[in-house]
Design an enzyme around this catalytic site. Structure first.
Site, PDB file in Angstrom:
ATOM      1  N   ASP A  59      45.359  30.846  34.666  1.00 18.74           N
ATOM      2  CA  ASP A  59      45.058  32.087  35.315  1.00 18.74           C
ATOM      3  C   ASP A  59      44.077  31.916  36.595  1.00 18.74           C
ATOM      4  OD1 ASP A  59      45.484  35.196  34.715  1.00 18.74           O
ATOM      5  OD2 ASP A  59      43.184  34.823  35.410  1.00 18.74           O
ATOM      6  N   TYR A  72      39.741  33.659  44.423  1.00 19.01           N
ATOM      7  CA  TYR A  72      39.039  32.554  43.735  1.00 19.01           C
ATOM      8  C   TYR A  72      38.760  31.264  44.738  1.00 19.01           C
ATOM      9  CZ  TYR A  72      40.190  35.175  39.338  1.00 19.01           C
ATOM     10  OH  TYR A  72      40.404  35.742  38.582  1.00 19.01           O
ATOM     11  N   LYS A  79      46.907  36.316  41.808  1.00 21.61           N
ATOM     12  CA  LYS A  79      46.519  37.847  41.895  1.00 21.61           C
ATOM     13  C   LYS A  79      46.751  38.158  43.419  1.00 21.61           C
ATOM     14  CE  LYS A  79      43.995  37.670  37.854  1.00 21.61           C
ATOM     15  NZ  LYS A  79      43.738  36.199  37.780  1.00 21.61           N
ATOM     16  N   HIS A 135      45.268  42.563  41.761  1.00 25.05           N
ATOM     17  CA  HIS A 135      44.038  42.311  41.383  1.00 25.05           C
ATOM     18  C   HIS A 135      43.289  43.414  40.811  1.00 25.05           C
ATOM     19  CE1 HIS A 135      41.157  38.513  41.711  1.00 25.05           C
ATOM     20  NE2 HIS A 135      41.030  39.303  40.484  1.00 25.05           N
TER      21      HIS A 135
END
Length: 333
Positions: A78, A83, A108, A141
């Site tokens: 995930d 990120y 996301k 997200h």
């Protein structure tokens, strides 16, 4: 409606869900001889019940964590564009030799890419970084849209009406770049009256001992929406307290497992996908081993988790300069 549950707001009408298939592992979660390894989504795809979360996994360490996870049997990673570690994740996956069709990859859509014309380029960037032709799951997200290229300038129109965003995601499912689409953190509003070609596959929310959200979980099961639990052991500041909770320690000792395994098992037994994160290989392996809790121990942990006021940790409303709380039911839009 979702708005009835801890500030989560309505995206789709209840009838939009009830006409669809149920998840095979939802409903009663007691008297399990073993825990489900997968859940079946409305598309028919089977999503692994335990994933490696890579949020806050830094460069130079996330690749090793992914490698360790795949080695011990994880098949669900995930991640997210924001990120900033998708390229390293992709390299680790490729080096592992695990066939792509045996993996479940989630990414996301970030807040600045909600405009329909920006979605596919953002998706393509994630696909390129991950070195894959498709995602198994792509989530919105946050239910907040920012103007592209801005410093968190709210796009009120797309935040109040995310239907154009959802329509574009549906188009990308038809193109084969995404297998399933869903939502994250809470449900965005104002799509109730709109026809949906593809219903959301999952809703990824904060679920843990300190914020168990039993009402939302019950509603999701009744309406065929799978929940994914992020921060399943609590926030970084809560993990130590979670693992030292008397009920958790007692259950772990009785079953000969670790406190972390007791909590992660509880999540899966509740009927959710669980997303523990770690960059330490030994903890990555530990978190993957789940067992069914006996009825009395499951109920004991459930009672302990739901007997205190909920404590939500992840809430960026102030940091983003919003003049409302994302988790409030009524936004001034």
């Amino acid at each position: 409606m979702y708005a009835a549950f801890l500030g989560t707001r309505a995206l789709f009408s209840k009838s939009a869900f009830r006409s669809g298939p149920r998840f095979g592992c939802h409903g009663q979660y007691r008297n399990l001889s073993s825990l489900p390894s997968h859940y079946t989504l409305p598309s028919g795809d089977k999503i692994p019940s335990v994933a490696l979360g890579v949020w806050q996994a830094g460069k130079g360490e996330v690749g090793a964590a992914v490698s360790a996870a795949l080695k011990v049997g994880y098949r669900h990673i995930d991640g997210a564009w924001i990120y900033g570690n998708e390229e390293e994740v992709g390299k680790a996956i490729k080096q592992s030799g695990v066939p792509r069709d045996q993996l479940w990859l989630t990414s996301k859509l970030w807040n600045t890419f909600h405009a329909p014309e920006d979605i596919e380029p953002a998706l393509d960037e994630s696909l390129k970084r991950l070195d894959t032709e498709y995602l198994d799951l792509y989530l919105i997200h946050w239910p907040i849209a920012f103007k592209k290229g801005s410093n968190n300038v709210l796009d009120k129109e797309l935040t109040a009406n995310p239907y154009p965003t959802w329509q574009k995601l549906e188009e990308l499912v038809d193109k084969g770049k995404i297998r399933n689409i869903g939502i994250s953190k809470q449900v965005v509003k104002n799509l109730t009256a709109n026809p949906l070609k593809y219903k959301p596959a999952v809703n990824q929310v904060e679920l843990n001992f300190w914020n168990p959200q039993p009402e939302l979980l019950k509603w999701a099961k009744e309406n065929g929406l799978l929940l994914e639990a992020y921060s399943p052991l609590g926030s970084n500041k809560q993990v130590k307290e979670t693992l030292s909770t008397p009920e958790v320690k007692e259950i772990a000792e009785k079953l000969g497992i670790t406190p972390a395994q007791a909590i992660i098992s509880w999540h899966v037994q509740r009927g959710t996908v669980v997303l523990p994160k770690s960059v330490h290989p030994s903890r990555v392996e530990e978190n993957f081993k789940v067992v069914a809790l006996p009825d009395d121990l499951f109920e004991k942990l459930e009672k302990a988790a739901t007997s205190h006021p909920p404590q939500r940790v992840v809430n960026p409303s102030k940091n983003w300069g919003l003049d409302f709380d994302i988790f409030d039911e009524n936004w001034p839009l």
